[in-house]
Design a protein around this motif. Sequence first.
Motif, PDB file in Angstrom:
ATOM      1  N   MET A 177      -4.001 -19.724 -11.557  1.00 22.77           N
ATOM      2  CA  MET A 177      -4.586 -18.737 -10.648  1.00 22.77           C
ATOM      3  C   MET A 177      -5.186 -17.588 -11.456  1.00 22.77           C
ATOM      4  SD  MET A 177      -2.799 -16.656  -7.466  1.00 22.77           S
ATOM      5  CE  MET A 177      -2.595 -18.107  -6.445  1.00 22.77           C
ATOM      6  N   HIS A 178      -6.241 -16.988 -10.942  1.00 23.99           N
ATOM      7  CA  HIS A 178      -6.856 -15.814 -11.558  1.00 23.99           C
ATOM      8  C   HIS A 178      -6.299 -14.558 -10.865  1.00 23.99           C
ATOM      9  CE1 HIS A 178     -10.650 -17.966 -13.286  1.00 23.99           C
ATOM     10  NE2 HIS A 178      -9.509 -18.493 -13.693  1.00 23.99           N
ATOM     11  N   ILE A 179      -5.692 -13.685 -11.642  1.00 23.41           N
ATOM     12  CA  ILE A 179      -4.989 -12.512 -11.109  1.00 23.41           C
ATOM     13  C   ILE A 179      -5.622 -11.250 -11.669  1.00 23.41           C
ATOM     14  CG2 ILE A 179      -2.756 -11.331 -10.992  1.00 23.41           C
ATOM     15  CD1 ILE A 179      -1.644 -14.319 -11.571  1.00 23.41           C
ATOM     16  N   GLY A 180      -5.932 -10.285 -10.795  1.00 23.47           N
ATOM     17  CA  GLY A 180      -6.606  -9.059 -11.204  1.00 23.47           C
ATOM     18  C   GLY A 180      -5.746  -7.834 -11.045  1.00 23.47           C
ATOM     19  N   ILE A 181      -5.892  -6.904 -11.991  1.00 24.92           N
ATOM     20  CA  ILE A 181      -5.164  -5.631 -11.960  1.00 24.92           C
ATOM     21  C   ILE A 181      -6.194  -4.502 -12.028  1.00 24.92           C
ATOM     22  CG2 ILE A 181      -3.278  -4.286 -12.967  1.00 24.92           C
ATOM     23  CD1 ILE A 181      -2.742  -6.810 -14.771  1.00 24.92           C
ATOM     24  N   PRO A 182      -6.603  -3.952 -10.894  1.00 25.51           N
ATOM     25  CA  PRO A 182      -7.539  -2.825 -10.934  1.00 25.51           C
ATOM     26  C   PRO A 182      -6.821  -1.513 -11.248  1.00 25.51           C
ATOM     27  CG  PRO A 182      -7.028  -3.364  -8.673  1.00 25.51           C
ATOM     28  CD  PRO A 182      -6.279  -4.361  -9.524  1.00 25.51           C
ATOM     29  N   LYS A 183      -7.562  -0.556 -11.720  1.00 26.03           N
ATOM     30  CA  LYS A 183      -7.011   0.784 -11.949  1.00 26.03           C
ATOM     31  C   LYS A 183      -6.831   1.470 -10.598  1.00 26.03           C
ATOM     32  CE  LYS A 183      -7.825   5.078 -14.512  1.00 26.03           C
ATOM     33  NZ  LYS A 183      -8.720   5.798 -15.455  1.00 26.03           N
ATOM     34  N   GLU A 184      -5.686   2.108 -10.396  1.00 26.04           N
ATOM     35  CA  GLU A 184      -5.445   2.831  -9.154  1.00 26.04           C
ATOM     36  C   GLU A 184      -6.358   4.065  -9.079  1.00 26.04           C
ATOM     37  OE1 GLU A 184      -3.369   1.846  -6.681  1.00 26.04           O
ATOM     38  OE2 GLU A 184      -2.832   0.052  -7.836  1.00 26.04           O
ATOM     39  N   ILE A 185      -6.900   4.328  -7.890  1.00 24.07           N
ATOM     40  CA  ILE A 185      -7.872   5.424  -7.764  1.00 24.07           C
ATOM     41  C   ILE A 185      -7.433   6.501  -6.776  1.00 24.07           C
ATOM     42  CG2 ILE A 185      -9.835   4.023  -8.477  1.00 24.07           C
ATOM     43  CD1 ILE A 185     -10.565   3.683  -5.530  1.00 24.07           C
ATOM     44  N   LYS A 186      -6.246   6.360  -6.164  1.00 23.77           N
ATOM     45  CA  LYS A 186      -5.752   7.432  -5.309  1.00 23.77           C
ATOM     46  C   LYS A 186      -5.491   8.665  -6.169  1.00 23.77           C
ATOM     47  CE  LYS A 186      -2.776   8.131  -1.351  1.00 23.77           C
ATOM     48  NZ  LYS A 186      -2.013   7.454  -0.297  1.00 23.77           N
ATOM     49  N   THR A 187      -5.628   9.842  -5.573  1.00 19.31           N
ATOM     50  CA  THR A 187      -5.511  11.093  -6.323  1.00 19.31           C
ATOM     51  C   THR A 187      -4.192  11.175  -7.096  1.00 19.31           C
ATOM     52  OG1 THR A 187      -6.842  12.219  -4.652  1.00 19.31           O
ATOM     53  CG2 THR A 187      -5.549  13.605  -6.138  1.00 19.31           C
ATOM     54  N   HIS A 188      -4.300  11.405  -8.397  1.00 25.78           N
ATOM     55  CA  HIS A 188      -3.147  11.533  -9.287  1.00 25.78           C
ATOM     56  C   HIS A 188      -2.202  10.332  -9.174  1.00 25.78           C
ATOM     57  CE1 HIS A 188      -3.800  15.441 -11.105  1.00 25.78           C
ATOM     58  NE2 HIS A 188      -4.205  15.896  -9.940  1.00 25.78           N
ATOM     59  N   GLU A 189      -2.760   9.147  -9.085  1.00 31.23           N
ATOM     60  CA  GLU A 189      -1.965   7.924  -9.080  1.00 31.23           C
ATOM     61  C   GLU A 189      -2.153   7.216 -10.416  1.00 31.23           C
ATOM     62  OE1 GLU A 189       0.614   5.790  -8.804  1.00 31.23           O
ATOM     63  OE2 GLU A 189       0.406   6.397  -6.698  1.00 31.23           O
ATOM     64  N   TYR A 190      -1.075   7.147 -11.199  1.00 32.50           N
ATOM     65  CA  TYR A 190      -1.152   6.588 -12.554  1.00 32.50           C
ATOM     66  C   TYR A 190      -0.347   5.306 -12.710  1.00 32.50           C
ATOM     67  CZ  TYR A 190      -2.839  11.329 -13.232  1.00 32.50           C
ATOM     68  OH  TYR A 190      -3.536  12.501 -13.114  1.00 32.50           O
ATOM     69  N   ARG A 191       0.303   4.871 -11.632  1.00 34.18           N
ATOM     70  CA  ARG A 191       1.022   3.608 -11.706  1.00 34.18           C
ATOM     71  C   ARG A 191       0.032   2.452 -11.863  1.00 34.18           C
ATOM     72  NH1 ARG A 191       4.716   4.218  -6.395  1.00 34.18           N
ATOM     73  NH2 ARG A 191       2.847   5.376  -5.755  1.00 34.18           N
ATOM     74  N   VAL A 192       0.535   1.295 -12.241  1.00 36.67           N
ATOM     75  CA  VAL A 192      -0.318   0.116 -12.405  1.00 36.67           C
ATOM     76  C   VAL A 192       0.423  -1.097 -11.850  1.00 36.67           C
ATOM     77  CG1 VAL A 192       0.511  -0.364 -14.757  1.00 36.67           C
ATOM     78  CG2 VAL A 192      -1.763  -1.145 -14.060  1.00 36.67           C
ATOM     79  N   LYS A 222      -1.698  -4.626  -6.912  1.00 34.92           N
ATOM     80  CA  LYS A 222      -1.880  -3.181  -6.996  1.00 34.92           C
ATOM     81  C   LYS A 222      -0.554  -2.475  -6.730  1.00 34.92           C
ATOM     82  CE  LYS A 222      -5.056  -1.266  -4.532  1.00 34.92           C
ATOM     83  NZ  LYS A 222      -5.015  -0.044  -5.396  1.00 34.92           N
ATOM     84  N   VAL A 223      -0.661  -1.157  -6.580  1.00 31.69           N
ATOM     85  CA  VAL A 223       0.494  -0.346  -6.198  1.00 31.69           C
ATOM     86  C   VAL A 223       0.246   0.290  -4.834  1.00 31.69           C
ATOM     87  CG1 VAL A 223       1.990   1.598  -6.808  1.00 31.69           C
ATOM     88  CG2 VAL A 223       1.073   0.114  -8.607  1.00 31.69           C
ATOM     89  N   LYS A 224      -0.784   1.110  -4.734  1.00 27.09           N
ATOM     90  CA  LYS A 224      -1.058   1.818  -3.487  1.00 27.09           C
ATOM     91  C   LYS A 224      -2.038   1.057  -2.618  1.00 27.09           C
ATOM     92  CE  LYS A 224       0.378   4.897  -2.058  1.00 27.09           C
ATOM     93  NZ  LYS A 224       1.595   4.898  -1.173  1.00 27.09           N
ATOM     94  N   GLU A 225      -2.088   1.477  -1.341  1.00 28.12           N
ATOM     95  CA  GLU A 225      -2.984   0.842  -0.384  1.00 28.12           C
ATOM     96  C   GLU A 225      -4.431   0.912  -0.884  1.00 28.12           C
ATOM     97  OE1 GLU A 225      -3.022   5.189   0.582  1.00 28.12           O
ATOM     98  OE2 GLU A 225      -1.427   3.730   0.139  1.00 28.12           O
ATOM     99  N   PRO A 226      -5.224  -0.119  -0.610  1.00 25.32           N
ATOM    100  CA  PRO A 226      -6.607  -0.113  -1.088  1.00 25.32           C
ATOM    101  C   PRO A 226      -7.409   1.021  -0.438  1.00 25.32           C
ATOM    102  CG  PRO A 226      -6.277  -1.889   0.487  1.00 25.32           C
ATOM    103  CD  PRO A 226      -4.918  -1.321   0.180  1.00 25.32           C
ATOM    104  N   GLN A 227      -8.103   1.758  -1.258  1.00 26.80           N
ATOM    105  CA  GLN A 227      -8.949   2.828  -0.766  1.00 26.80           C
ATOM    106  C   GLN A 227     -10.247   2.227  -0.200  1.00 26.80           C
ATOM    107  OE1 GLN A 227      -7.550   6.178  -0.966  1.00 26.80           O
ATOM    108  NE2 GLN A 227      -5.937   4.648  -1.242  1.00 26.80           N
ATOM    109  N   PRO A 228     -11.044   3.012   0.571  1.00 30.23           N
ATOM    110  CA  PRO A 228     -12.231   2.438   1.229  1.00 30.23           C
ATOM    111  C   PRO A 228     -13.144   1.656   0.291  1.00 30.23           C
ATOM    112  CG  PRO A 228     -11.800   4.612   2.111  1.00 30.23           C
ATOM    113  CD  PRO A 228     -10.813   4.413   0.993  1.00 30.23           C
ATOM    114  N   GLU A 229     -13.399   2.168  -0.903  1.00 33.58           N
ATOM    115  CA  GLU A 229     -14.301   1.447  -1.807  1.00 33.58           C
ATOM    116  C   GLU A 229     -13.671   0.153  -2.314  1.00 33.58           C
ATOM    117  OE1 GLU A 229     -14.384   3.517  -6.017  1.00 33.58           O
ATOM    118  OE2 GLU A 229     -14.035   5.016  -4.452  1.00 33.58           O
ATOM    119  N   GLU A 230     -12.342   0.109  -2.384  1.00 30.82           N
ATOM    120  CA  GLU A 230     -11.672  -1.130  -2.774  1.00 30.82           C
ATOM    121  C   GLU A 230     -11.693  -2.138  -1.631  1.00 30.82           C
ATOM    122  OE1 GLU A 230      -8.282   0.165  -5.926  1.00 30.82           O
ATOM    123  OE2 GLU A 230      -8.024   0.960  -3.893  1.00 30.82           O
ATOM    124  N   ARG A 231     -11.490  -1.648  -0.421  1.00 33.27           N
ATOM    125  CA  ARG A 231     -11.530  -2.550   0.737  1.00 33.27           C
ATOM    126  C   ARG A 231     -12.906  -3.191   0.895  1.00 33.27           C
ATOM    127  NH1 ARG A 231      -8.553   1.988   3.118  1.00 33.27           N
ATOM    128  NH2 ARG A 231     -10.215   2.457   4.614  1.00 33.27           N
TER     129      ARG A 231
END
Length: 373
Positions: free
Chosen positions: A1-16, A73-82
């Motif tokens: 399977m191909h698995i992706g890890i995007p950078k989190e973009i929520k304000t001050h979110e540094y988890r991965v 991911k960690v946090k809910e997808p933001q509009p541009e991610e959705r």
Amino acid sequence: MHIGIPKEIKTHEYRVGLTPASAHDLVVNGHKVFVETKAGEGIDFSDDDYRAAGVEVLKSADEVFEKAEMIVKVKEPQPEERARLKPHHTLFTYFHLAPDAEQTHDLIESGATCIAYETVTDKTGGLPLLAPMSAVAGRMSIQAGASALEKSNGGRAVLMGGVPGVEPAKVVIIGGGVVGENAAEMAVGMGAEVVILDRSLDVLRRLSNRFDNRIKTVYSTFQALAEHVISADLVVGAVLLPGAAAPKLITRELVASMKKGAVIVDVAIDQGGCAETAVATTHADPTYIVDGVVHYCVANMPGAVARTSTMALNNATLPYTLALANKGIRQALSDDRHLLNGLNVCKGHITCRDVSDALELPYTAAEEIIQAL
């Protein structure tokens, strides 16, 4: 399977979503893993660390979404991610959909398969992927509350543990689950007077024994809750109805009756908050004041201690990520009823009853829809 890890973009979110060590386990199992450049930089995981783990580093989130079948991911997808989601994608992350109609509609429109950490269950009835972040948030609620009580931050100018001859702060915790227990541990350690309210006598007995009577346990009636909230210096909202919107237990009228400079830390804000006056805030601007009461309602509290949080979260999520990748999404969900409980949206259908009830949208049983995967 191909698995992706995007950078989190929520304000001050540094988890991965995946650490290099977790990603390496997927690579060893024969999967291809992609990570967006600098995704782990904020917590000292470099692109070279990922490369050493066998992960391909990509220049943009667009590339990650384009190449990946499953996105972790960690946090809910933001509009541009959705907007990047396609029907072939499986997204494994926190969503907290019940109070978020806009996100829910976008996920339905995407056709993607959305598995929520917060509704995956275990054989004991627990929430194993929510628990580590609840523990972090519970502990942080006392740190945040202690800071907010300082006069320079709008608080009552009260020291949590007091000093000899001066009484300590009164901390009232609403809810005796993982958040409440961890909040109590920190508050007791700081020397505060601690009261926990809950409607489960079993929970109250367990907490009384756990803390050897160093806390007060109170059965939560409306009258008892009001009495203790009004006399509190710090109130921690630790109420959880899995997958559902949080009940509004702290009314506007009750907030207006609290001490001026008292603090509410609403840990339930991801599910809409348990205070009627709660509005989600960010680490960049974490507090606001209503009727003289300081409100701390940061929706990603564990993001402030992102390295600890990422490692704790990965410890819990990795076995499920491996199962989804190794078996394939349909087989993994079919084999594990508890993982299937994490399925919230799939192929344009809501598959979580609490989300459908909260948003008054049609519900489709998860068992029916996974046959289309």
